[in-house]
Design an enzyme around this catalytic site. Structure first.
Site, PDB file in Angstrom:
ATOM      1  N   CYS A   1       0.809  -1.218   0.000  1.00  0.00           N
ATOM      2  CA  CYS A   1       0.000   0.000   0.000  1.00  0.00           C
ATOM      3  C   CYS A   1       0.847   1.275   0.000  1.00  0.00           C
ATOM      4  CB  CYS A   1      -1.004   0.005   1.141  1.00  0.00           C
ATOM      5  SG  CYS A   1      -0.311  -0.188   2.792  1.00  0.00           S
TER       6      CYS A   1
ATOM      7  N   ASP B   1      -7.458   5.538  -1.783  1.00  0.00           N
ATOM      8  CA  ASP B   1      -7.124   4.362  -0.990  1.00  0.00           C
ATOM      9  C   ASP B   1      -6.639   3.237  -1.916  1.00  0.00           C
ATOM     10  OD1 ASP B   1      -7.033   2.194   0.722  1.00  0.00           O
ATOM     11  OD2 ASP B   1      -8.950   2.636   1.697  1.00  0.00           O
TER      12      ASP B   1
ATOM     13  N   HIS C   1      -6.216   0.139  -1.095  1.00  0.00           N
ATOM     14  CA  HIS C   1      -6.530  -1.172  -0.523  1.00  0.00           C
ATOM     15  C   HIS C   1      -7.687  -1.874  -1.217  1.00  0.00           C
ATOM     16  CE1 HIS C   1      -4.330   0.927   2.722  1.00  0.00           C
ATOM     17  NE2 HIS C   1      -3.819  -0.273   2.940  1.00  0.00           N
TER      18      HIS C   1
END
Length: 389
Positions: A69, A274, A276
Site C-alpha cells: 500500500c 485508498d 486497498h
C-alpha cells in the site's frame, strides 16, 4: 467513507457544506462545483493492489496485496508530479475520450512490469538496497528515498528530486540541484509520436530531443513526524495550508500498515485515494494500447478526520520552474506568520553547519555518517526529531 470489499463499493458523497474543498491547490465549492471536484479527483492516477503481474525478481510475489500500500501511495504522489510535468495541473481525464500520448507515457512508467521506471517491481527491488526485503512494508520516508533513486533513470522527465531531512528545507541546496545545467528532455520539446510504442514512459529517441534547461523541475518530498502516537493538533492548520498551495503534490501517510494518498481536505476531513483494493494486473495490448479505466477512481473519494492521521507522513511539492520554487518559498514564509499554525518544517537559505549533505545519500557513507543514514532509511521513522510546541 468509501470502504473496499471484493464484492461491493460503499461510499458517501461530499457533505453539503459551505466549507471550501481544496484539491491539490485548487479551491472548489460543493454547491456549485461538485462535478468539477469529482472530475479533478477522477483525473488523479489511482494505483491499487494488483494481482497476477510478472513475478518480482523472476521468482518473487505476483501480487502486492497486504504489503504494497505505501509503495502504491508513493507511485500516486510521484505520478502526480509526472502529470504536472508533462500534462499540466489543469489536465483532466474523461472516460472514453482519447488522451494525448504523453498521458500514456506517464501511465506506462508505473505499469507492473520490471522495465517500467516506477513499477512495483522497481520500487520493491530498489528497496532491497535500503534493507527492505521484497514484500516488507515501507514507511513514507523509505518510499521517498527509493523514488528519488529511481528518478535518476527517467531521462524523459529529467526531474530533480530532493528529500528534505531533519525537518529542514535548505533553499541553497535545492537551487544547486535544480540549476545543474545538465541535459534535460523537456516535456514540451519531447512530444510522443503516434507510432511510438512506449512501455516504460520514455520515447525511444528522447536523447535526440534533449536540450539544456536552466532549471530542472523539482519534486520536493519532506518526511515528517508530527507527534508521537497521534498528530499534534498544533500542526493541523499548517498541514491544511499545504493542500492550498498550487505546488502541492499531496501527502502520503495514513496508519501503520495502512497507507493512503491524501489529495486535499474539506472542513476537518482529509480527502484521500485508498490503494486497498486488489485489481487484476493490466498489460498493454500488442498495438501498445493500455486499458486505463482501472487507474482512475470513478466514485467519490474517501474521507477521514484529520485528527486520525498517523503522525508519520511525507509532504510533496512540485516546482516546474524557478519562479514556482521562489513562490513556494514565499508562501512557506508567510505560513509561519499564520496565527495558530505551527510550522511543520524549517525553511533556511543555507545548510546549517552541523548537517551533512542529504544529496549524497546514494554514495557509500563513511563511518561518521552511518548512524544518520540508517535513521534516514528507517521506514518506521522512529528516530525522527519530534516536533512539539
Amino acid at each position: 467513507t468509501l470502504t473496499y470489499d471484493t464484492l461491493r463499493f460503499e461510499y458517501e458523497d461530499f457533505p453539503e457544506t459551505k466549507e471550501p474543498v481544496w484539491i491539490l491547490g485548487r479551491k472548489y465549492s460543493v454547491f456549485t462545483e461538485k462535478e468539477e471536484i469529482l472530475l479533478d479527483v477522477t483525473s488523479r492516477l489511482w494505483f491499487t493492489y494488483r494481482k497476477n503481474f510478472p513475478a518480482i525478481g523472476g521468482t518473487g510475489p505476483t501480487s502486492d496485496t497486504g504489503w504494497g500500500c505505501m509503495l502504491r501511495c508513493g507511485q500516486m504522489i510521484f505520478a502526480q508530479a509526472l502529470v504536472c510535468r508533462h500534462l499540466g495541473r489543469d489536465w483532466r481525464w474523461i472516460k472514453g475520450k482519447r488522451q494525448m500520448d504523453n498521458y500514456f507515457n506517464v501511465l506506462n512508467a508505473f505499469i507492473d512490469k520490471k522495465d517500467s521506471y516506477y513499477s512495483i517491481h522497481q520500487i520493491a527491488q530498489m528497496g532491497v538496497g535500503e534493507g527492505k526485503s521484497i514484500g516488507q512494508w515501507y514507511g513514507p520516508n523509505t518510499v521517498a528515498q527509493v523514488l528519488r533513486k529511481l528518478a535518476t533513470f527517467d531521462t524523459w522527465s529529467s526531474l530533480a528530486v530532493h528529500i528534505a531531512m531533519d525537518n529542514t528545507v535548505v533553499m541553497e541546496e535545492i537551487r544547486r540541484l535544480c540549476q545543474s545545467n545538465v541535459p534535460c528532455a523537456g516535456a514540451a520539446a519531447c512530444p510522443a509520436l503516434e507510432s511510438d510504442v512506449l512501455y516504460n514512459g520514455c520515447p525511444e529517441d528522447v536523447g535526440l530531443r534533449e536540450r539544456l534547461n536552466p532549471w530542472k523541475p523539482l519534486v520536493l518530498l519532506i518526511p515528517l513526524r508530527l507527534g508521537l502516537t497521534e498528530i499534534n493538533e498544533a500542526y493541523i492548520e499548517t498541514l491544511k495550508h499545504c493542500f492550498m498551495m498550487p505546488q502541492s503534490l499531496g501527502v502520503i501517510g495514513g496508519k501503520p500498515n495502512s497507507a493512503h494518498y491524501f489529495i486535499g481536505y474539506v472542513g476537518e476531513e482529509l480527502i484521500y485515494l485508498d490503494p486497498h483494493t486488489t485489481q487484476p494486473a493490466v498489460e498493454p495490448s500488442d498495438s501498445g494500447c493500455l486499458p486505463d479505466e482501472s487507474f482512475h477512481c470513478q466514485h467519490p473519494p474517501c474521507r477521514m478526520n484529520i485528527a486520525e492521521l498517523d503522525p508519520s507522513i511525507a509532504v510533496g511539492f512540485f516546482c516546474n520552474t524557478e519562479a514556482d520554487f521562489n513562490d513556494w518559498c514565499q508562501q512557506i514564509k508567510k505560513l509561519s506568520l499564520v496565527r495558530g499554525a505551527l510550522p511543520m518544517f524549517e525553511l533556511v537559505e543555507r545548510q546549517p553547519s552541523h548537517f551533512s549533505n542529504p544529496d549524497v545519500l546514494n554514495l557509500t557513507p563513511d563511518s561518521s555518517d552511518a548512524d544518520r543514514l540508517e535513521r534516514f532509511f528507517d521506514s518506521e521513522d522512529e528516530d525522527f526529531e519530534i516536533l512539539s510546541l
